[in-house]
Design a protein around this motif. Structure first.
Motif, short mmCIF file in Angstrom:
data_model
loop_
_atom_site.label_atom_id
_atom_site.label_comp_id
_atom_site.label_asym_id
_atom_site.label_seq_id
_atom_site.Cartn_x
_atom_site.Cartn_y
_atom_site.Cartn_z
N ILE A 149 -9.76 0.20 2.01
CA ILE A 149 -9.30 1.49 1.48
C ILE A 149 -8.11 2.00 2.27
O ILE A 149 -7.19 2.60 1.70
CB ILE A 149 -10.45 2.51 1.53
CG1 ILE A 149 -11.56 2.12 0.54
CG2 ILE A 149 -9.95 3.92 1.20
CD1 ILE A 149 -12.79 2.99 0.63
N GLU A 152 -9.39 1.68 -9.78
CA GLU A 152 -8.88 0.38 -9.33
C GLU A 152 -9.16 0.09 -7.86
O GLU A 152 -9.18 -1.07 -7.44
CB GLU A 152 -7.37 0.29 -9.58
CG GLU A 152 -6.55 1.32 -8.83
CD GLU A 152 -5.06 1.20 -9.10
OE1 GLU A 152 -4.28 1.89 -8.43
OE2 GLU A 152 -4.70 0.40 -9.98
N ASP A 153 -9.38 1.13 -7.07
CA ASP A 153 -9.72 0.92 -5.67
C ASP A 153 -11.21 0.72 -5.45
O ASP A 153 -11.62 -0.05 -4.57
CB ASP A 153 -9.24 2.11 -4.82
CG ASP A 153 -7.73 2.21 -4.78
OD1 ASP A 153 -7.07 1.16 -4.76
OD2 ASP A 153 -7.22 3.34 -4.76
N ARG A 191 0.84 -1.19 0.00
CA ARG A 191 0.00 0.00 0.00
C ARG A 191 0.87 1.24 0.00
O ARG A 191 1.96 1.26 0.58
CB ARG A 191 -0.93 0.02 1.23
CG ARG A 191 -2.10 -0.94 1.12
CD ARG A 191 -3.05 -0.54 0.02
NE ARG A 191 -4.21 -1.41 -0.08
CZ ARG A 191 -4.27 -2.50 -0.82
NH1 ARG A 191 -3.21 -2.87 -1.52
NH2 ARG A 191 -5.38 -3.22 -0.87
N ARG A 202 -16.20 8.06 -4.90
CA ARG A 202 -14.83 7.96 -5.40
C ARG A 202 -14.56 9.05 -6.43
O ARG A 202 -13.44 9.58 -6.52
CB ARG A 202 -14.58 6.58 -6.01
CG ARG A 202 -13.14 6.36 -6.43
CD ARG A 202 -12.19 6.46 -5.26
NE ARG A 202 -10.80 6.45 -5.69
CZ ARG A 202 -9.76 6.65 -4.90
NH1 ARG A 202 -9.96 6.86 -3.60
NH2 ARG A 202 -8.53 6.62 -5.36
#
Length: 482
Positions: free
Chosen positions: A207, A91-92, A51, A345
């Motif tokens: 997240i 992508e998240d 991450r 988002r």
């Protein structure tokens, strides 16, 4: 009934409209807030992978390009219009959106089998014949609904249970506030203090780059305390009303409802219902084992629920077509949540495009940094509480705030696990009172309880829960909850 017209005229703004407005506001901010950025570094998070996190103290301002005003206006307009689709394919966000839809479909299959409703009716019928169960009824069912909120995010599913618990509460000498509170406040308590809720804890931890469902021990203790506080509050009110019905804030409304009588409650629990519930319990056991032993994440958990939905449909006698229809109904019901996640988002995408996210993070960190980690964690709780009024969606709020709060936690010396805790309590507690909550308003509509009456009644409980939340955060910071 004098409050009813006021309630009927109230029209809370749609969450989608709110998020769209925030996207526009985010575009405006890119004109006001100076651009800047932090340096980033990659870290390995156990159970999650690599991450990217900000490097504290590395913030620096950026110079804007030489493009003209017209070009900037056109670019901002394009970003506003593109934000929803960019949010969906991000992508998240994309795996979270797919996860929410698939899990929602599986739970719709469980509901369609009738197993949950049949089990509830059987227990209620037995309680009517037993003085012991009469005493234990409120804490027992609040604990059951709270467990549902803590494990799989039970929320909207509580609405139809109001049709059973309000008549039951009236027949037992309580009031409609008690009947509505048992399923609704029960699930809301579990939702706010959840230890395995994939829609809040799972999304927020994903997240934030925190191992999925890690730190569950602390949250289990919190769940027990929050559930006990809610159960105690409802029991205190119920017993007081039973002693003196005139003390109920909805006494006049209930007088009319009592004339309608209690709906007939049959057990109706079959071997098929038992098999479905057993399959569901086994699936939850596999989920816990997979997360703890095999470090399952969103893809694996979603696959488990898809398979579990198929098994429950087959065991429940829905057949192939019935299972498919129920599954797609669940997907359909959660489609608005998926849109909310994409829109939320999109807000961050607009801010990131203008390179103002790090500037906002730096300003927040500067405001909280001098206060110390404990005060900063409590401030995060307050910020999440305020945001929940405008975005009353757990997964949507996580997608909106955690990309900001997680790195902010790094900067102010608060663990990301504690930041997730501040989020879930800030998101969950006020769901019990805010009029923008569709679940709350649906429950109150079925119970025929005006929102102002409910808000005044539940406010002392809100203050108790906020106190519990602040104490929990102080302890979390003190023990280095991570």
């Amino acid at each position: 009934m004098a409050d009813a017209p006021t309630l009927s005229r109230f029209r809370a703004p749609d969450t989608t409209l709110i998020l769209a407005g925030i996207i526009v506001f985010a575009a405006v901010l890119t004109w006001i807030v100076p651009p800047g950025e932090y340096a980033r570094a990659e870290i390995e998070v156990e159970g999650v992978g690599t991450r990217e996190v900000v490097v504290p103290g590395s913030y620096g301002r950026m110079e804007r390009g030489d493009e003209g005003v017209v070009s900037r206006l056109l670019h901002s307009a394009a970003m506003v219009l593109q934000a929803p689709i960019r949010g969906f394919v991000d992508e998240d966000a994309a795996p979270i959106i797919a996860f929410v839809l698939l899990v929602g479909g599986a739970f719709a299959v469980l509901t369609e089998t009738g197993a949950v409703d049949a089990a509830l009716r059987r227990v209620v019928s037995a309680a009517e014949r037993s003085p012991t169960l009469d005493v234990l009824l409120i804490p027992l069912f609040i604990a059951i609904f709270s467990l549902g909120g803590a494990v799989f995010g039970m929320s909207e599913e509580t609405i139809p249970f109001v049709l059973i618990f309000v008549p039951l509460a009236l027949a037992l000498g309580y009031d409609s506030l008690t009947g509505a509170a048992i399923p609704f406040l029960g699930s809301a308590a579990g939702f706010a203090s959840a230890f395995f809720n994939p829609f809040t804890v799972g999304v927020a931890q994903g997240i934030s780059g925190v191992a999925l469902f890690s730190g569950a021990g602390f949250r289990v203790v919190l769940w027990v305390i929050v559930t006990a506080v809610v159960a105690g509050f409802v029991m205190w009110h119920a017993r007081r009303v039973r002693r003196d019905p005139a003390r109920s804030p909805v006494h006049a409304i209930d007088a009319a409802q009592k004339g309608e009588g209690l709906v007939e409650v049959e057990s109706g629990f079959t071997a098929t219902h038992g098999a479905v519930l057993l399959a569901f319990a086994a699936g939850i056991g596999v989920l816990v084992a997979g997360v703890l032993l095999a470090q399952w994440y969103i893809v694996e958990i979603a696959a488990l629920f898809v398979g579990l939905g198929v098994v429950m449909g087959a065991v429940g006698g829905l057949g192939g077509n019935g299972t498919a229809r129920a599954f797609m109904m669940g997907v359909r019901d959660l489609a608005p949540t998926a849109v909310i996640i994409g829109l939320a988002r999109g807000i961050l995408i607009v801010l990131e495009d203008g390179h103002v996210v790090d500037t906002i993070l730096d300003a927040l960190a500067s405001g909280l940094g001098g206060a110390g980690a404990t005060l900063a964690a409590c401030a995060m709780f307050g910020i999440q509480t305020a945001i929940n009024f405008f975005v009353p969606s757990g997964s949507g709020q996580a997608a909106l705030t955690m990309p900001l709060m997680a790195p902010l936690a790094d900067l102010v010396g608060v663990s990301r696990q504690t930041a997730v805790l501040a989020f879930q309590m800030g998101d969950g507690f006020t769901n019990m009172i805010i009029p923008t909550s569709a679940v709350l308003m649906g429950v109150l509509s079925l119970a025929k309880v005006p929102w102002p009456t409910w808000a005044k009644w539940v406010l002392p409980l809100q203050l108790l829960l906020v106190t519990v939340g602040l104490v929990a955060l102080v302890i979390a910071v003190g023990i280095g909850y991570a």
